[in-house]
Design an enzyme around this catalytic site. Structure first.
Site, PDB file in Angstrom:
ATOM      1  N   ALA A   1       0.723  -1.244   0.074  1.00  0.00           N
ATOM      2  CA  ALA A   1       0.078  -0.006   0.073  1.00  0.00           C
ATOM      3  C   ALA A   1       0.947   1.093  -0.062  1.00  0.00           C
ATOM      4  CB  ALA A   1      -0.998  -0.185   1.114  1.00  0.00           C
TER       5      ALA A   1
ATOM      6  N   ALA B   1       5.162   2.686  17.197  1.00  0.00           N
ATOM      7  CA  ALA B   1       5.885   3.177  16.089  1.00  0.00           C
ATOM      8  C   ALA B   1       7.586   3.428  16.443  1.00  0.00           C
ATOM      9  CB  ALA B   1       5.495   4.324  15.513  1.00  0.00           C
TER      10      ALA B   1
ATOM     11  N   HIS C   1      12.299  27.817  33.514  1.00  0.00           N
ATOM     12  CA  HIS C   1      10.948  28.304  34.365  1.00  0.00           C
ATOM     13  C   HIS C   1      10.229  29.669  33.575  1.00  0.00           C
ATOM     14  CE1 HIS C   1       8.384  29.777  37.721  1.00  0.00           C
ATOM     15  NE2 HIS C   1       8.805  30.699  37.252  1.00  0.00           N
TER      16      HIS C   1
HETATM   17  P1  FAD Z   1       3.105  -1.081  10.097  1.00  0.00           P
HETATM   18  O1  FAD Z   1       2.861   0.460  10.427  1.00  0.00           O
HETATM   19  O2  FAD Z   1       1.626  -1.761  10.265  1.00  0.00           O
HETATM   20  O3  FAD Z   1       3.469  -1.278   8.713  1.00  0.00           O
HETATM   21  C1  FAD Z   1       3.169  -2.809   8.004  1.00  0.00           C
HETATM   22  C2  FAD Z   1       3.251  -2.395   6.636  1.00  0.00           C
HETATM   23  O4  FAD Z   1       3.525  -3.732   5.898  1.00  0.00           O
HETATM   24  C3  FAD Z   1       2.196  -1.931   6.076  1.00  0.00           C
HETATM   25  O5  FAD Z   1       2.408  -0.770   5.278  1.00  0.00           O
HETATM   26  C4  FAD Z   1       1.481  -2.987   5.224  1.00  0.00           C
HETATM   27  O6  FAD Z   1       0.815  -2.651   4.255  1.00  0.00           O
HETATM   28  C5  FAD Z   1       2.746  -3.928   4.722  1.00  0.00           C
HETATM   29  N1  FAD Z   1       2.422  -5.172   4.491  1.00  0.00           N
HETATM   30  C6  FAD Z   1       1.737  -6.081   5.214  1.00  0.00           C
HETATM   31  N2  FAD Z   1       1.614  -7.528   4.610  1.00  0.00           N
HETATM   32  C7  FAD Z   1       2.312  -7.214   3.332  1.00  0.00           C
HETATM   33  C8  FAD Z   1       2.575  -8.215   2.230  1.00  0.00           C
HETATM   34  N3  FAD Z   1       2.068  -9.254   2.303  1.00  0.00           N
HETATM   35  N4  FAD Z   1       3.136  -7.449   1.208  1.00  0.00           N
HETATM   36  C9  FAD Z   1       3.703  -6.029   1.223  1.00  0.00           C
HETATM   37  N5  FAD Z   1       3.366  -5.450   2.226  1.00  0.00           N
HETATM   38  C10 FAD Z   1       2.764  -5.786   3.248  1.00  0.00           C
HETATM   39  N6  FAD Z   1       2.309   4.129  17.867  1.00  0.00           N
HETATM   40  C11 FAD Z   1       2.879   5.114  18.572  1.00  0.00           C
HETATM   41  O7  FAD Z   1       4.119   4.976  18.825  1.00  0.00           O
HETATM   42  N7  FAD Z   1       2.260   6.320  18.802  1.00  0.00           N
HETATM   43  C12 FAD Z   1       1.183   6.756  18.326  1.00  0.00           C
HETATM   44  O8  FAD Z   1       1.026   8.001  18.682  1.00  0.00           O
HETATM   45  C13 FAD Z   1       0.142   5.690  17.607  1.00  0.00           C
HETATM   46  N8  FAD Z   1      -1.006   6.038  17.466  1.00  0.00           N
HETATM   47  C14 FAD Z   1      -1.662   5.084  16.696  1.00  0.00           C
HETATM   48  C15 FAD Z   1      -3.002   5.412  16.387  1.00  0.00           C
HETATM   49  C16 FAD Z   1      -3.840   4.507  15.880  1.00  0.00           C
HETATM   50  C17 FAD Z   1      -5.225   4.895  15.209  1.00  0.00           C
HETATM   51  C18 FAD Z   1      -3.116   3.219  15.384  1.00  0.00           C
HETATM   52  C19 FAD Z   1      -4.037   2.453  14.440  1.00  0.00           C
HETATM   53  C20 FAD Z   1      -1.668   2.959  15.739  1.00  0.00           C
HETATM   54  C21 FAD Z   1      -1.151   3.631  16.395  1.00  0.00           C
HETATM   55  N9  FAD Z   1       0.190   3.506  16.845  1.00  0.00           N
HETATM   56  C22 FAD Z   1       0.840   4.348  17.530  1.00  0.00           C
HETATM   57  C23 FAD Z   1       0.900   2.139  16.653  1.00  0.00           C
HETATM   58  C24 FAD Z   1       1.776   2.168  15.291  1.00  0.00           C
HETATM   59  O9  FAD Z   1       1.101   2.494  13.989  1.00  0.00           O
HETATM   60  C25 FAD Z   1       2.400   0.916  15.060  1.00  0.00           C
HETATM   61  O10 FAD Z   1       2.977   0.256  16.064  1.00  0.00           O
HETATM   62  C26 FAD Z   1       3.291   1.056  13.966  1.00  0.00           C
HETATM   63  O11 FAD Z   1       2.863   1.584  12.406  1.00  0.00           O
HETATM   64  C27 FAD Z   1       4.156  -0.354  13.616  1.00  0.00           C
HETATM   65  O12 FAD Z   1       4.745  -0.341  12.589  1.00  0.00           O
HETATM   66  P2  FAD Z   1       5.500  -1.457  11.786  1.00  0.00           P
HETATM   67  O13 FAD Z   1       6.413  -1.056  10.843  1.00  0.00           O
HETATM   68  O14 FAD Z   1       5.459  -2.744  12.628  1.00  0.00           O
HETATM   69  O15 FAD Z   1       4.025  -1.836  10.825  1.00  0.00           O
END
Ligand code: FAD
Ligand code: NAD
Length: 464
Positions: free
Chosen positions: A37, A319, A443
């Site tokens: 995506a 994140a 402060h």
């Molecule tokens: P993701 O960000 O989920 O990325 C995984 C990627 O892999 C996606 O783009 C997906 O499309 C891709 N993917 C999956 N399978 C495949 C495949 N088979 N082929 C190709 N691509 C694939 N965390 C914080 O630290 N602070 C915050 O304020 C915070 N707020 C949040 C608010 C919301 C509403 C949500 C839902 C989450 C929030 N988080 C927050 C959590 C944070 O978004 C996640 O911890 C973080 O995005 C994880 O990163 P990642 O790289 O592990 O996975």
């Protein structure tokens, strides 16, 4: 089918994957990143960034419409165009998407758009419409993230929303039920309440945000009450029915009785599940830790040369943890000596007020047999908090009694999230209470609360 080979293949372009790929590229490793995506993953597209932008809008709107302010400030009727607001949020996301793409290009990472399917631990197939690739890599990094969990037998759709749909609403619902009083439910629930929705939170546990101690969550619960948010704890959803764009929830309350709740929308935020079973991952036979891929202190999975980072490895699903793991794995792949050796992964809940937790709580330290000394400084005694009309909250430090070394810091307060960097640095550098106490804190700032809490541990807080 095009055949590609590379040194490092990163699957998933979220904060874990894209940081890993950028760092690997910077270190001169031939790197391919595949994302199905948008670059930036959950965090950038439908998580951290758009949710914080919505929270900002809601705070501005609420401040403009708050008649309880004693400052003498009065503003005429405020309105918010949610369609325009969604477009504004999208524009921030777009800018950041382009930024990530630019950084990957600068690091000479090859980016492929498409859905990955694992053929074996080192080979994947990628399909993107008409083109398809078979990629073989020396090392593979799984960074496939997580997805929202739905209620049993109630798929997302229509008026039943996950956070993704909630973030694209172009109208504020009159009545919104939030199922799950954790991070997402309370961050978004509070925002919609400030934008004018009548919000009800249904939480199965006996209190909101059960991952934090009750003293930290009490100011959040009090604020929800003042925003007229109704909270039902110890309550579960028995059934959900949808008719004519509205939703009816049958609830079971703690005393076993049932009650009905009706709303325009139901936002279900009962947790997120690692994307560890799809894309052929389950066929790899990797060791699992519950629903997540099991990793060691170098993010190695049970298969040689296959690493996993971020949400796919389970809690804490944050994140900044994913990014730190990604950078570490890239260093390891380039031959550097690294392991996961962090004293503090800050956790912040962007509720109102915000909660920050870094390092150990007193209870966690005591469980390890450590004798602790704890001191708390209330923001009610902080000048800056008073000037901002918000004195609810406190800063608390937990130290080892014999040495004064900081073990953990917890705080709750408006915009207290900005202190998380100071807290994390103090812990990572092994600061003692006297180091914080002897540091001149500007402060008037809420940071003085940190200094005062440290002084408190030493027995001589100055302003309380
Ligand atoms: P993701 O960000 O989920 O990325 C995984 C990627 O892999 C996606 O783009 C997906 O499309 C891709 N993917 C999956 N399978 C495949 C495949 N088979 N082929 C190709 N691509 C694939 N965390 C914080 O630290 N602070 C915050 O304020 C915070 N707020 C949040 C608010 C919301 C509403 C949500 C839902 C989450 C929030 N988080 C927050 C959590 C944070 O978004 C996640 O911890 C973080 O995005 C994880 O990163 P990642 O790289 O592990 O996975
Ligand atoms: P969560 O684990 O924070 O909260 C889920 C809540 O739902 C819990 O309080 C749980 O007791 C409750 N619950 C579970 N099943 C239920 C049911 N059937 N009925 C009613 N309540 C039920 O999960 P989330 O809010 O969906 O967030 C998912 C993940 O995203 C979190 O683990 C977090 O790490 C991450 N996140 C982080 C931030 C941040 O760092 N500020 C913000 C949003 C999301």
């Amino acid at each position: 089918m095009k055949d590609l080979t590379c040194r490092v293949l990163v699957v998933g372009g979220g904060p874990g994957g894209y940081v890993c790929a950028i760092r690997a590229g910077q270190l001169g490793l031939d790197t391919v990143l595949v994302e199905r995506a948008e670059l930036g993953g959950t965090c950038l597209n439908v998580g951290c960034i758009p949710s914080k932008a919505l929270i900002h809008t809601a705070e501005q709107f609420h401040a403009a419409t708050d008649t309880a302010s004693e400052t003498g400030l009065s503003i005429g009727k405020a309105t918010v165009d949610m369609g325009r607001n969604v477009a504004w949020r999208r524009s921030i996301v777009d800018r950041l998407n382009r930024g990530v793409a630019g950084l990957l290009k600068k690091a000479k990472v090859r980016v492929i758009t498409g859905e990955v399917r694992f053929l074996d631990g080192k080979t994947v197939e990628v399909t993107d419409g008409s083109s398809s690739y078979r990629i073989n890599a020396d090392d593979v990094v799984i960074a496939t993230g997580s997805e929202p969990v739905s209620l049993p037998d109630v798929p997302f759709g229509g008026p039943v929303l996950s956070s993704t749909e909630a973030l694209s609403l172009t109208d504020v619902p009159d009545r919104l039920v939030v199922v799950g009083g954790g991070y997402i439910g309370l961050e978004l629930g509070t925002a919609f309440a400030k934008l004018g929705a009548k919000v009800t939170v249904v939480e199965a546990g006996d209190r909101l945000l059960p991952q934090y101690d009750p003293a930290l969550t009490k100011p959040v619960a009090d604020r929800l009450k003042s925003l007229s948010v109704t909270v039902h704890t110890g309550t579960t959803v028995v059934s959900v029915s949808t008719t004519g764009g509205a939703v009816t929830l049958q609830l079971r309350t703690p005393d076993g009785t049932e009650r009905t709740l009706e709303a325009e929308k139901a936002l279900v935020t009962i947790g997120r599940r690692p994307n560890a079973g799809s894309a052929g991952l389950s066929d790899l036979g990797l060791d699992m830790a519950g629903p997540a891929i099991a990793i060691d202190d170098r993010c190695r999975t049970s298969m040689r040369g296959v690493y996993a980072i971020g949400d796919v490895t389970g809690e804490p699903m944050l994140a900044h943890r994913a990014m730190a793991q990604g950078a570490m794995v890239a260093d390891l792949l380039a031959g550097k000596k690294r392991k996961w050796d962090v004293r503090a992964i800050p956790a912040i809940c962007f509720t109102d007020p915000e909660i920050v937790q870094v390092g150990q709580t007193a209870e966690e330290a005591k469980r390890q047999g450590i004798e602790v000394k704890v001191s708390e400084f209330p923001l009610a005694a902080n000048g800056r908090a008073m000037t901002r009309e918000r004195t609810d909250g406190f800063v608390r430090v937990v130290t080892e009694k014999s040495t004064g070394v900081l073990l953990g810091i917890q705080a709750v307060g408006t915009e207290i999230s900005e202190l998380s960097a100071a807290f994390s640095i103090a812990l990572e550098m092994g600061a003692r209470a006297e180091d914080i106490a002897a540091t001149i804190h500007a402060h008037p700032t809420q940071g003085e609360g940190f200094q005062e809490a440290a002084l408190g541990v030493m027995g001589h807080a100055l302003h309380i």
